[in-house]
Design a protein around this motif. Structure first.
Motif: not given
Ligand code: SAM
Length: 261
Positions: A39, A42, A97, A103-104, A106
């Motif tokens: 995170d 990102h 990632h 994040n969909s 994740s």
């Protein structure tokens, strides 16, 4: 001793060390998740130095050397990468990632489930389980099966359901895009052991005309009847399955059996 050369035995010793310490691979991944390193990288948007990372993560300088070692292990495992030239700038990789919150795609909830002691500790008793009357190492350790424990412990039920559901984001996107034709024209589908309905909801979104129902145990369904056009039924698949043109079982037996071993 005669049977093997000294070189072979020295290699074998290091092989054993490697094997017995390999749990540190999953534990360092868990640490990366707990600290939220993906995170931070990102959010920053650019590669970060170790000093930037420790500052952002509020890690005291007294522990920065230890943190550097963990980052080295994580880079070695392909969870993060460093630049070729200085090897001091850390970046995300496709693996990390998939750890980014929100994040969909994740899969962090799934990874958290797998390293949770309730799931990982049964592997400690694998050897003794072979000589025990219990059907699975999980039952030997917990005294009951995985779904029974989930029905009794709301926190474990949540961890399990959210964990298994998190697989659907990326996988269903790929399934719909690369082999969606399999579902085209299907009038109705029941997702047997469909958990929170993440998979059925992804299918309903891609094929709005399809009648989708999720069947799962009552403690998973928790009285839900419909969400986003997907119907929910609580029950036991061994007793009754709602009628539909297609019955789908996704990561049902395989994951259940792997975890239950
Ligand atoms: C490994 S999870 C898979 C969940 C979902 N299919 C997925 O792909 O994420 C297995 C699911 O089967 C459900 N289940 C186990 N036994 C069942 C039974 N007898 N009847 C209905 N559902 C059951 C569990 O509650 C759990 O949600």
């Amino acid at each position: 001793m005669d049977q093997f050369t000294t070189t072979e035995l020295l290699q074998a010793q290091s092989h054993n060390w490697n094997l017995v310490l390999s749990y540190l691979k999953s534990m360092s991944l868990k640490a990366a998740i707990d600290l939220g390193i993906a995170d931070i990288l990102h959010k920053h948007g650019n590669p970060m130095t170790l000093a930037q990372l420790t500052t952002s993560l509020s890690i005291p300088t007294s522990k920065s050397n230890h943190f550097r070692r963990v980052m080295r292990l994580l880079v070695h495992q392909g969870i993060f990468s460093t630049d070729q030239e200085t090897q001091s700038l850390y970046s995300l990789t496709p693996t990390s990632h998939l750890l980014i919150t929100g994040n969909s795609a994740s899969i962090t909830p799934f990874l958290r489930l797998i390293v949770d002691p309730s799931i990982s500790h049964p592997s400690y008793v694998l050897g003794s389980w072979f000589k025990s009357p219990e059907e699975t190492p999980f039952e030997l350790l917990h005294g009951k099966g995985i779904f029974e424990l989930a029905s009794e412990k709301p926190e474990f039920n949540k961890l399990f359901n959210e964990g298994t559901a998190s697989d659907a984001g990326l996988v269903m996107d790929v399934v719909v895009r690369s082999c969606g034709e399999v579902f085209r024209g299907v009038e109705s589908l029941v997702d047997v052991g469909g958990g929170t309905g993440a998979t059925a909801m992804a299918l309903k979104k891609a094929f709005p005309e399809m009648n989708c129902t999720v069947l799962d145990l009552p403690h998973v369904i928790q009285g839900k009847t419909e969400i986003g056009g997907v119907g929910f039924v609580g029950g036991d698949m061994f007793e009754w399955v709602p009628p539909a043109s297609v019955a789908m079982l996704k990561i049902f037996f395989r994951l259940s059996l792997t975890i239950d071993l």
